[in-house]
Design an enzyme around this catalytic site. Structure first.
Site, PDB file in Angstrom:
ATOM      1  N   GLY A 204       0.826  -1.219   0.000  1.00  0.00           N
ATOM      2  CA  GLY A 204       0.000   0.000   0.000  1.00  0.00           C
ATOM      3  C   GLY A 204       0.854   1.259   0.000  1.00  0.00           C
ATOM      4  O   GLY A 204       2.091   1.200  -0.125  1.00  0.00           O
ATOM      5  N   PHE A 205       0.187   2.377   0.156  1.00  0.00           N
ATOM      6  CA  PHE A 205       0.873   3.666   0.071  1.00  0.00           C
ATOM      7  C   PHE A 205       1.965   3.806   1.140  1.00  0.00           C
ATOM      8  O   PHE A 205       3.153   3.954   0.827  1.00  0.00           O
ATOM      9  CB  PHE A 205      -0.183   4.769   0.191  1.00  0.00           C
ATOM     10  CG  PHE A 205       0.355   6.136   0.502  1.00  0.00           C
ATOM     11  CD1 PHE A 205       1.273   6.747  -0.353  1.00  0.00           C
ATOM     12  CD2 PHE A 205      -0.053   6.816   1.639  1.00  0.00           C
ATOM     13  CE1 PHE A 205       1.773   8.011  -0.067  1.00  0.00           C
ATOM     14  CE2 PHE A 205       0.431   8.074   1.917  1.00  0.00           C
ATOM     15  CZ  PHE A 205       1.356   8.676   1.078  1.00  0.00           C
TER      16      PHE A 205
ATOM     17  N   TYR B 240     -14.757   2.148  11.069  1.00  0.00           N
ATOM     18  CA  TYR B 240     -13.310   2.170  10.828  1.00  0.00           C
ATOM     19  C   TYR B 240     -12.576   2.631  12.081  1.00  0.00           C
ATOM     20  O   TYR B 240     -11.629   1.998  12.544  1.00  0.00           O
ATOM     21  CB  TYR B 240     -12.996   3.092   9.642  1.00  0.00           C
ATOM     22  CG  TYR B 240     -11.521   3.254   9.384  1.00  0.00           C
ATOM     23  CD1 TYR B 240     -10.755   2.189   8.934  1.00  0.00           C
ATOM     24  CD2 TYR B 240     -10.893   4.482   9.599  1.00  0.00           C
ATOM     25  CE1 TYR B 240      -9.389   2.337   8.703  1.00  0.00           C
ATOM     26  CE2 TYR B 240      -9.534   4.636   9.368  1.00  0.00           C
ATOM     27  CZ  TYR B 240      -8.781   3.561   8.923  1.00  0.00           C
ATOM     28  OH  TYR B 240      -7.435   3.704   8.704  1.00  0.00           O
TER      29      TYR B 240
END
Ligand code: UDP
Length: 322
Positions: A10-11, A146
């Site tokens: 991922g980033f 989240y």
């Protein structure tokens, strides 16, 4: 040193991989996603990409056993995902985190857990220091799953720490940079960038007075590396960000100015148009970064203007490559 990075494709994980490879360490990325953000590392002798999941317990056990340090970044992130699929968000972020912690505990390996500024919810008292309250909405509203999933992950980290596992919790504040997300999706930068490249209007939500503290990825990565190395960090939650507060309207104007050639104009849109009715924006999100500076010895250096210039240039050159 051998570093295992779950979600390393991922980033944040891709930039963290760059940093450890540059130090001469060995990096094992465990990721279910695409290799696109780490493809430039595939020829580095110390870099290994394992295309698999933290739910493959046997494989995870083997990787943890041979690692010296673990970064657990694998998670469902991004508003569009956690509003669309709360089950997957909770399952990966809670149960997946338990899998990683359980394996790390078995071999007593340090875990750095990637958490989020979202854990503070909409606490109106900014800046937020790490022991500040979490202020959240009802569980019937998916938007909060989240935040809750990451907070449960943190609780598990602290529970394992109590049992002797060395853990560090990092809460990231709006980190941006090259490779962030695909254009037009994900976070505000990539949405605005896509609009700039197409010459479309820049969709500023509400009146744009909501603020964020945008953190350039290299500054965040310095903090992440130190969190894996410094003894003082163990057992702590640490904000990773800058204290420079920028309104989304200013952010949009700055992006238009730096991009230069765009025909884009600012268009104020309602929250519902972008996120649907169950979403609730956070008006101000500002970290207290004392612990980052004192425990990790890292002070962010890259200004928003410099960081945005680097990021815009990167996305433009990727677009030109096609
Ligand atoms: N935002 C916006 N226009 C968009 C997308 C996002 O004005 O098209 C705003 C959003 O309402 C929020 C801020 O940009 O106030 C940052 O959003 P992002 O999803 O990047 O991260 P957040 O900090 O909210 O987790």
């Amino acid at each position: 040193m051998r570093v295992l990075i779950t979600g390393g494709g991922g980033f944040l994980g891709s930039h963290l991989s760059d940093a450890f490879i540059a130090r001469g360490d060995e990096v094992y990325v465990l990721d279910t996603g695409s290799i696109i953000k780490v493809r430039h590392l595939l020829d580095s002798p110390g870099f290994h990409y394992v295309h698999d999941s933290i739910f493959n317990l046997e494989l995870l056990d083997g990787l943890v056993a041979k690692a010296d340090l673990i970064y657990h970044l694998a998670a469902v992130v991004g508003v569009e995902h956690y509003v669309a699929d709360p089950y997957q968000t909770l399952n990966v972020n809670v149960n997946g985190t338990q899998n990683v912690l359980k394996a790390a505990y078995k071999y007593n390996k340090r875990v750095v857990f990637g958490s989020t500024s979202e854990v503070y919810g909409r606490n109106p008292k900014v800046p937020w220091s790490e022991h500040d309250d979490r202020v959240l909405g009802a569980t019937s509203v998916d938007r909060w799953c989240y935040s809750t999933s990451k907070a449960v992950g943190e609780h598990f980290c602290f529970a394992y720490h109590k049992m002797g596992l060395p853990v560090v919790v990092l809460r990231f504040f709006n980190v941006y940079g090259p490779r962030l997300d695909r254009l037009d999706v994900g976070r505000v930068f990539t949405i605005f960038m896509g609009q700039l490249l197409r010459g479309a209007d820049i969709t500023v939500v509400g009146d744009g007075s909501q603020t964020r503290c945008f953190t350039y990825v290299t500054d965040a990565v310095k903090g992440m590396v130190q969190a894996g190395l410094k003894q003082e960090a163990v057992g702590e939650a640490i904000n990773i960000g800058t204290e420079v507060e920028t309104s989304i309207l200013e952010f949009a104007r700055l992006m238009i100015k730096l991009y230069g050639a765009s025909k884009s104009k600012i268009k104020l849109v309602s929250q519902e148009e972008i996120y649907g009715s169950s979403y609730e924006d956070i008006p101000r999100r500002v970290p207290d970064t004392t612990k980052m500076r004192t425990l990790l010895g890292v002070t962010p250096k890259v200004s928003l203007e410099d960081g945005l210039r680097l990021t815009i240039d990167w996305f433009e050159s990727e677009q030109q490559k096609g």
